[in-house]
Design an enzyme around this catalytic site. Structure first.
Site, mmCIF file in Angstrom:
data_model
loop_
_atom_site.group_PDB
_atom_site.id
_atom_site.type_symbol
_atom_site.label_atom_id
_atom_site.label_comp_id
_atom_site.label_asym_id
_atom_site.label_seq_id
_atom_site.Cartn_x
_atom_site.Cartn_y
_atom_site.Cartn_z
ATOM 1 N N ASP A 166 0.824 -1.206 0.000
ATOM 2 C CA ASP A 166 0.000 0.000 0.000
ATOM 3 C C ASP A 166 0.855 1.251 0.000
ATOM 4 O OD1 ASP A 166 -2.616 -1.108 0.085
ATOM 5 O OD2 ASP A 166 -2.268 -1.678 2.177
ATOM 6 N N ASP A 215 -10.002 -5.901 -1.541
ATOM 7 C CA ASP A 215 -9.050 -5.449 -0.519
ATOM 8 C C ASP A 215 -9.766 -4.749 0.624
ATOM 9 O OD1 ASP A 215 -6.822 -4.457 0.816
ATOM 10 O OD2 ASP A 215 -6.271 -3.010 -0.730
ATOM 11 N N GLY A 226 -10.616 -5.623 5.141
ATOM 12 C CA GLY A 226 -11.532 -6.226 6.115
ATOM 13 C C GLY A 226 -11.895 -7.673 5.827
HETATM 14 C C1 DX5 Z 1 -6.242 -0.341 3.185
HETATM 15 C C2 DX5 Z 1 -5.295 -1.148 2.374
HETATM 16 C C3 DX5 Z 1 -5.325 -2.613 2.578
HETATM 17 C C4 DX5 Z 1 -5.111 -3.059 4.013
HETATM 18 C C5 DX5 Z 1 -5.899 -4.329 4.193
HETATM 19 O O1 DX5 Z 1 -6.365 0.920 2.673
HETATM 20 O O2 DX5 Z 1 -5.494 -0.923 0.994
HETATM 21 O O3 DX5 Z 1 -4.427 -3.273 1.703
HETATM 22 O O4 DX5 Z 1 -3.763 -3.291 4.319
HETATM 23 O O5 DX5 Z 1 -5.825 -4.683 5.520
HETATM 24 P P1 DX5 Z 1 -7.001 -5.455 6.281
HETATM 25 O O6 DX5 Z 1 -7.146 -6.797 5.595
HETATM 26 O O7 DX5 Z 1 -6.477 -5.546 7.646
HETATM 27 O O8 DX5 Z 1 -8.263 -4.611 6.156
HETATM 28 ZN ZN ZN Z 2 -4.374 -2.136 -0.457
#
Ligand code: DX5
Ligand code: ZN
Length: 213
Positions: free
Chosen positions: A34, A172, A174
């Site tokens: 990210d 992507d 949650g």
């Molecule tokens: C949030 C990011 C995601 C995040 C996902 O803006 O784009 O890639 O790291 O993390 P989880 O799976 O914990 O929501």
């Molecule tokens: Zn992401």
């Protein structure tokens, strides 16, 4: 084939190389990275310099998710990192097609990302040029959010729109094992998982790996 992509944002940064080598040994071949600029999204994470050094150190391919404003000014430095896959937010520039063309011209996989509030039909003019569509299932750049339920219907909509084109659908935000199963059933084939994968000492790894068929 379905793929689970660990999101580096949730990894232990002080042990990043070990974390990534461990995941690679367990068969995870693509790392989701990210990039956040504190403007398009509130947080700051992973600029081109850091991504370049991650790329040098890890065996996995990189999927860079650019959550930045003024994309046009940043795309060349991201291309220089050597990342194999780069996705850009539809909402972040009036010149999304121009940036996608640049990614393609450099021989990388190009993805377009849509926020939860963006109409899926806006992707239609891009279908003949992109390799993947990333459907955000949370509001980007804000960790610790819950999966937005409407995402399942949005995956179905996009899947129908894509038809028989060679375009992958990525999701992507949650996501845990049960949600990943539902996303795959709806038509997604790349599932990004952050906190669920890295918490509890990576206890869920084995089950997540089984979803890759
Ligand atoms: C949030 C990011 C995601 C995040 C996902 O803006 O784009 O890639 O790291 O993390 P989880 O799976 O914990 O929501
Ligand atoms: Zn992401």
């Amino acid at each position: 084939m379905n793929q689970i992509l660990p999101s580096v944002f949730a990894a232990d940064l002080m042990n990043l190389k070990e974390e990534c080598d461990f995941l690679y040994e367990k068969g995870f071949k693509v790392l989701h990275v990210d990039m956040m600029d504190g403007n398009f999204v509130p947080h700051i994470a992973f600029g081109s310099a850091q991504i370049k050094s991650i790329k040098k150190q890890v065996k996995m391919k990189l999927d860079v998710h650019m959550m930045v404003s003024a994309l046009e000014q940043k795309i060349s430095s991201v291309l220089e990192t050597g990342a194999e896959m780069i996705s850009v937010h539809y909402e972040s520039t009036p010149h999304v097609r121009y940036v996608i063309d640049q990614i393609k011209q450099h021989g990388r996989k190009a993805g377009v990302v849509i926020n939860p509030g963006t109409d899926t039909s806006l992707l239609k003019p891009l279908l003949n040029t992109i390799d993947y569509i990333l459907i955000m299932s949370i509001n980007p750049g804000r960790p610790g959010q819950s999966f937005i339920e409407e995402t399942i219907d949005r995956i179905r909509e996009v899947k129908a729109m894509v038809g028989d084109r060679d375009i992958q659908i990525e999701v992507d935000g949650g996501i845990d094992e049960q949600i990943a199963i539902r996303c795959i059933e709806a038509g997604a084939s790349m599932i990004v998982i952050g906190s669920y994968l890295f918490t509890d000492n990576k206890a869920h790894l084995k089950n997540l790996k089984r979803l890759e068929k």
